[in-house]
Design a protein around this motif. Structure first.
Motif, PDB file in Angstrom:
ATOM      1  N   PRO A  10      46.461  38.705  41.629  1.00 30.69           N
ATOM      2  CA  PRO A  10      45.870  38.870  40.291  1.00 30.69           C
ATOM      3  C   PRO A  10      46.919  38.690  39.194  1.00 30.69           C
ATOM      4  O   PRO A  10      48.085  39.012  39.389  1.00 30.69           O
ATOM      5  CB  PRO A  10      45.350  40.308  40.322  1.00 30.69           C
ATOM      6  N   ARG A  11      46.469  38.184  38.014  1.00 32.19           N
ATOM      7  CA  ARG A  11      47.436  37.902  36.939  1.00 32.19           C
ATOM      8  C   ARG A  11      47.681  39.087  36.029  1.00 32.19           C
ATOM      9  O   ARG A  11      48.693  39.124  35.339  1.00 32.19           O
ATOM     10  CB  ARG A  11      46.922  36.729  36.108  1.00 32.19           C
ATOM     11  N   HIS A  12      46.715  40.009  35.983  1.00 33.67           N
ATOM     12  CA  HIS A  12      46.884  41.181  35.119  1.00 33.67           C
ATOM     13  C   HIS A  12      46.685  42.450  35.928  1.00 33.67           C
ATOM     14  O   HIS A  12      45.978  42.437  36.925  1.00 33.67           O
ATOM     15  CB  HIS A  12      45.799  41.236  34.025  1.00 33.67           C
ATOM     16  N   TYR A  13      47.273  43.546  35.435  1.00 37.18           N
ATOM     17  CA  TYR A  13      46.914  44.848  36.001  1.00 37.18           C
ATOM     18  C   TYR A  13      45.476  45.124  35.562  1.00 37.18           C
ATOM     19  O   TYR A  13      45.056  44.684  34.486  1.00 37.18           O
ATOM     20  CB  TYR A  13      47.837  45.944  35.456  1.00 37.18           C
ATOM     21  N   PRO A  14      44.698  45.869  36.376  1.00 34.03           N
ATOM     22  CA  PRO A  14      43.332  46.206  35.962  1.00 34.03           C
ATOM     23  C   PRO A  14      43.341  46.932  34.609  1.00 34.03           C
ATOM     24  O   PRO A  14      44.321  47.600  34.270  1.00 34.03           O
ATOM     25  CB  PRO A  14      42.850  47.131  37.087  1.00 34.03           C
ATOM     26  N   ARG A  15      42.234  46.790  33.870  1.00 34.84           N
ATOM     27  CA  ARG A  15      42.170  47.318  32.504  1.00 34.84           C
ATOM     28  C   ARG A  15      42.556  48.807  32.428  1.00 34.84           C
ATOM     29  O   ARG A  15      43.353  49.207  31.571  1.00 34.84           O
ATOM     30  CB  ARG A  15      40.751  47.126  31.956  1.00 34.84           C
ATOM     31  N   ALA A  16      42.010  49.622  33.338  1.00 32.59           N
ATOM     32  CA  ALA A  16      42.296  51.071  33.276  1.00 32.59           C
ATOM     33  C   ALA A  16      43.792  51.336  33.491  1.00 32.59           C
ATOM     34  O   ALA A  16      44.371  52.212  32.848  1.00 32.59           O
ATOM     35  CB  ALA A  16      41.469  51.819  34.320  1.00 32.59           C
ATOM     36  N   ALA A  17      44.430  50.540  34.384  1.00 39.25           N
ATOM     37  CA  ALA A  17      45.867  50.724  34.639  1.00 39.25           C
ATOM     38  C   ALA A  17      46.651  50.383  33.374  1.00 39.25           C
ATOM     39  O   ALA A  17      47.637  51.054  33.034  1.00 39.25           O
ATOM     40  CB  ALA A  17      46.310  49.840  35.802  1.00 39.25           C
ATOM     41  N   ARG A  18      46.187  49.338  32.650  1.00 42.64           N
ATOM     42  CA  ARG A  18      46.893  48.948  31.412  1.00 42.64           C
ATOM     43  C   ARG A  18      46.733  50.034  30.347  1.00 42.64           C
ATOM     44  O   ARG A  18      47.695  50.416  29.686  1.00 42.64           O
ATOM     45  CB  ARG A  18      46.337  47.613  30.900  1.00 42.64           C
ATOM     46  N   ARG A  76      44.889  48.955  44.633  1.00 43.57           N
ATOM     47  CA  ARG A  76      46.133  48.234  44.961  1.00 43.57           C
ATOM     48  C   ARG A  76      45.902  46.740  45.179  1.00 43.57           C
ATOM     49  O   ARG A  76      46.750  45.924  44.824  1.00 43.57           O
ATOM     50  CB  ARG A  76      46.873  48.873  46.134  1.00 43.57           C
ATOM     51  N   ALA A  77      44.730  46.366  45.684  1.00 39.88           N
ATOM     52  CA  ALA A  77      44.479  44.950  45.945  1.00 39.88           C
ATOM     53  C   ALA A  77      44.288  44.173  44.638  1.00 39.88           C
ATOM     54  O   ALA A  77      44.451  42.961  44.601  1.00 39.88           O
ATOM     55  CB  ALA A  77      43.248  44.788  46.828  1.00 39.88           C
ATOM     56  N   ALA A  78      43.936  44.877  43.556  1.00 40.12           N
ATOM     57  CA  ALA A  78      43.653  44.202  42.286  1.00 40.12           C
ATOM     58  C   ALA A  78      44.872  44.160  41.378  1.00 40.12           C
ATOM     59  O   ALA A  78      44.791  43.722  40.239  1.00 40.12           O
ATOM     60  CB  ALA A  78      42.512  44.930  41.577  1.00 40.12           C
ATOM     61  N   ARG A  79      46.035  44.627  41.886  1.00 38.32           N
ATOM     62  CA  ARG A  79      47.238  44.668  41.048  1.00 38.32           C
ATOM     63  C   ARG A  79      48.141  43.471  41.348  1.00 38.32           C
ATOM     64  O   ARG A  79      48.242  43.045  42.493  1.00 38.32           O
ATOM     65  CB  ARG A  79      48.009  45.970  41.304  1.00 38.32           C
ATOM     66  N   PRO A  80      48.824  42.945  40.311  1.00 39.63           N
ATOM     67  CA  PRO A  80      49.752  41.841  40.568  1.00 39.63           C
ATOM     68  C   PRO A  80      50.874  42.292  41.503  1.00 39.63           C
ATOM     69  O   PRO A  80      51.211  43.475  41.521  1.00 39.63           O
ATOM     70  CB  PRO A  80      50.333  41.510  39.189  1.00 39.63           C
ATOM     71  N   ARG A  81      51.414  41.315  42.270  1.00 38.02           N
ATOM     72  CA  ARG A  81      52.500  41.688  43.192  1.00 38.02           C
ATOM     73  C   ARG A  81      53.784  41.941  42.406  1.00 38.02           C
ATOM     74  O   ARG A  81      54.003  41.364  41.351  1.00 38.02           O
ATOM     75  CB  ARG A  81      52.753  40.539  44.156  1.00 38.02           C
ATOM     76  N   SER A  82      54.636  42.792  42.966  1.00 39.53           N
ATOM     77  CA  SER A  82      55.931  43.067  42.339  1.00 39.53           C
ATOM     78  C   SER A  82      56.775  41.803  42.334  1.00 39.53           C
ATOM     79  O   SER A  82      56.695  41.003  43.259  1.00 39.53           O
ATOM     80  CB  SER A  82      56.640  44.141  43.155  1.00 39.53           C
ATOM     81  N   THR A  83      57.601  41.657  41.278  1.00 39.65           N
ATOM     82  CA  THR A  83      58.424  40.445  41.189  1.00 39.65           C
ATOM     83  C   THR A  83      59.591  40.498  42.170  1.00 39.65           C
ATOM     84  O   THR A  83      60.096  39.472  42.592  1.00 39.65           O
ATOM     85  CB  THR A  83      58.990  40.274  39.767  1.00 39.65           C
ATOM     86  N   SER A  84      60.044  41.693  42.516  1.00 35.33           N
ATOM     87  CA  SER A  84      61.165  41.823  43.455  1.00 35.33           C
ATOM     88  C   SER A  84      61.136  43.216  44.062  1.00 35.33           C
ATOM     89  O   SER A  84      60.430  44.098  43.578  1.00 35.33           O
ATOM     90  CB  SER A  84      62.494  41.633  42.716  1.00 35.33           C
ATOM     91  N   ARG A  85      61.950  43.380  45.109  1.00 33.17           N
ATOM     92  CA  ARG A  85      62.062  44.689  45.757  1.00 33.17           C
ATOM     93  C   ARG A  85      62.623  45.716  44.759  1.00 33.17           C
ATOM     94  O   ARG A  85      62.199  46.862  44.729  1.00 33.17           O
ATOM     95  CB  ARG A  85      62.991  44.511  46.968  1.00 33.17           C
ATOM     96  N   LEU A  86      63.560  45.247  43.914  1.00 37.19           N
ATOM     97  CA  LEU A  86      64.187  46.136  42.941  1.00 37.19           C
ATOM     98  C   LEU A  86      63.166  46.607  41.896  1.00 37.19           C
ATOM     99  O   LEU A  86      63.143  47.786  41.525  1.00 37.19           O
ATOM    100  CB  LEU A  86      65.349  45.406  42.271  1.00 37.19           C
ATOM    101  N   ALA A 170      57.232  34.864  30.545  1.00 34.91           N
ATOM    102  CA  ALA A 170      56.402  35.742  29.713  1.00 34.91           C
ATOM    103  C   ALA A 170      55.168  36.242  30.462  1.00 34.91           C
ATOM    104  O   ALA A 170      54.532  37.215  30.034  1.00 34.91           O
ATOM    105  CB  ALA A 170      55.995  35.007  28.446  1.00 34.91           C
ATOM    106  N   HIS A 171      54.824  35.594  31.602  1.00 41.79           N
ATOM    107  CA  HIS A 171      53.640  36.054  32.340  1.00 41.79           C
ATOM    108  C   HIS A 171      53.810  37.506  32.812  1.00 41.79           C
ATOM    109  O   HIS A 171      52.839  38.224  32.979  1.00 41.79           O
ATOM    110  CB  HIS A 171      53.340  35.134  33.529  1.00 41.79           C
ATOM    111  N   ILE A 172      55.084  37.943  32.994  1.00 35.56           N
ATOM    112  CA  ILE A 172      55.330  39.331  33.411  1.00 35.56           C
ATOM    113  C   ILE A 172      54.835  40.286  32.314  1.00 35.56           C
ATOM    114  O   ILE A 172      54.202  41.299  32.584  1.00 35.56           O
ATOM    115  CB  ILE A 172      56.845  39.573  33.668  1.00 35.56           C
ATOM    116  N   TRP A 173      55.136  39.914  31.057  1.00 30.05           N
ATOM    117  CA  TRP A 173      54.688  40.702  29.908  1.00 30.05           C
ATOM    118  C   TRP A 173      53.163  40.723  29.847  1.00 30.05           C
ATOM    119  O   TRP A 173      52.540  41.762  29.631  1.00 30.05           O
ATOM    120  CB  TRP A 173      55.312  40.123  28.642  1.00 30.05           C
ATOM    121  N   HIS A 174      52.542  39.534  30.095  1.00 25.29           N
ATOM    122  CA  HIS A 174      51.084  39.443  29.973  1.00 25.29           C
ATOM    123  C   HIS A 174      50.361  40.218  31.072  1.00 25.29           C
ATOM    124  O   HIS A 174      49.203  40.580  30.916  1.00 25.29           O
ATOM    125  CB  HIS A 174      50.643  37.982  29.923  1.00 25.29           C
TER     126      HIS A 174
END
Ligand code: HEM
Ligand code: HEM
Length: 178
Positions: A10-18, A76-86, A170-174
C-alpha cells in the motif's frame, strides 16, 4: 476483507493511522515542550501555563497509543512496508517509549498516594499513609530520562523524513501525509 495485491505494498498508511499519528505528534510536541520549559525556565509564565497540562495530556497520549498499537496490528496488511530494518526498529522504539513513559508517570502517581483525575475523570483515588517507594523510585529514575530519549528519537525521526524528501524520496512523506 481481502485487500488488492499491490506489488510495492500500500502507498499510504490507513486514514485512521494517519489521524492518530498527527494527533499524537501534536500532543507529544506539546508535552515535550512543557517538559523542556519546566526544566529550562521553571516558574516562568510559560511554565505555569503549560506544566499543569502535563499529566492530563500524558494520560490522553497513553490511551491514544494503546488504540494506535491495536490498530497497527489489526491493519498490518494495509500498511506500507518499512523502508529499512533501521526504520522499522526506530518505529518500534518510538512505540515502546510512547507506552513506557506515561505508564511510568502514572505508576509514580499511584505510588505517591495522591489522587489524580485526568480531565476530571477520577482514575487514581489516592490513599493515606506511606508512599509505595518502589513505584515512586521507578518513576523518579526512568520517567524524565526516557522522556528526553523520546525527544531525541522524535527529532531524529523528523530529520530522517527530511533526508528522504531531499534525496527525492518524497513518497515516504506522502505515506503519512495521505
Ligand atoms: C508521553 C507522555 C509523557 C512524556 C513524553 C513525558 C515527559 C516528561 C519529561 C521529559 C519530564 C522531565 C521534565 C524535567 O526534568 O523537568 C517529565 C516530568 C514529569 N512527568 Fe511526564 N511525561 C509524560 C507523561 C506523564 C504522565 C502521564 C504523568 C503523570 C500522570 C507525568 C508526570 C510527570 C511528573 C510529575 C514530572 C516531574 C517529575 C520528574 O521530573 O520526573 N508525565 N515528563
Ligand atoms: C512534524 C513531525 C513529524 C513528521 C513530519 C512525521 C512524519 C512521518 C512519516 C512521513 C512517516 C512514514 C515513514 C515511513 O513509513 O517510513 C512517519 C511514521 C511514523 N511516525 Fe512520524 N512524523 C512526525 C512526528 C512523529 C512523532 C512526534 C512521533 C512519536 C514520537 C512519530 C512516530 C511515528 C511512528 C511510530 C511511525 C510509524 C508509522 C506508525 O506506526 O504510525 N512521528 N512519520
Amino acid at each position: 476483507m481481502t485487500l488488492p495485491l499491490i506489488p510495492d505494498g500500500p502507498r499510504h498508511y490507513p486514514r485512521a493511522a494517519r489521524w492518530l499519528h498527527w494527533l499524537m505528534a501534536i500532543g507529544l510536541i506539546w508535552i515535550l515542550t512543557s517538559a523542556s520549559v519546566h526544566a529550562l525556565l521553571p516558574k516562568s509564565g510559560l511554565d505555569e501555563f503549560m506544566w499543569p497540562t502535563h499529566k492530563h495530556v500524558g494520560t490522553v497520549l497513553l490511551v491514544l497509543v494503546v488504540i494506535r498499537l491495536g490498530l497497527a496490528v489489526a491493519q498490518r496488511a494495509a500498511r506500507p512496508r518499512s523502508t529499512s530494518r533501521l526504520a522499522s526498529l526506530g518505529h518500534v522504539a518510538l512505540y515502546a517509549l510512547m507506552l513506557a513513559i506515561p505508564t511510568l508517570g502514572l505508576l509514580r502517581q499511584i505510588g505517591s498516594g495522591r489522587a489524580f483525575s485526568p480531565l476530571g475523570l477520577p482514575l487514581i483515588p489516592g490513599f493515606d499513609g506511606p508512599k509505595i517507594d518502589g513505584l515512586v523510585n521507578l518513576g523518579n529514575d526512568l520517567h524524565g530520562e526516557l522522556g528526553w530519549v523520546l525527544l531525541a528519537l522524535a527529532l531524529g525521526h523528523v530529520l530522517m523524513v527530511i533526508v528522504h524528501v531531499v534525496k527525492g524520496e518524497a513518497h515516504i512523506w506522502h505515506r503519512m501525509r495521505g
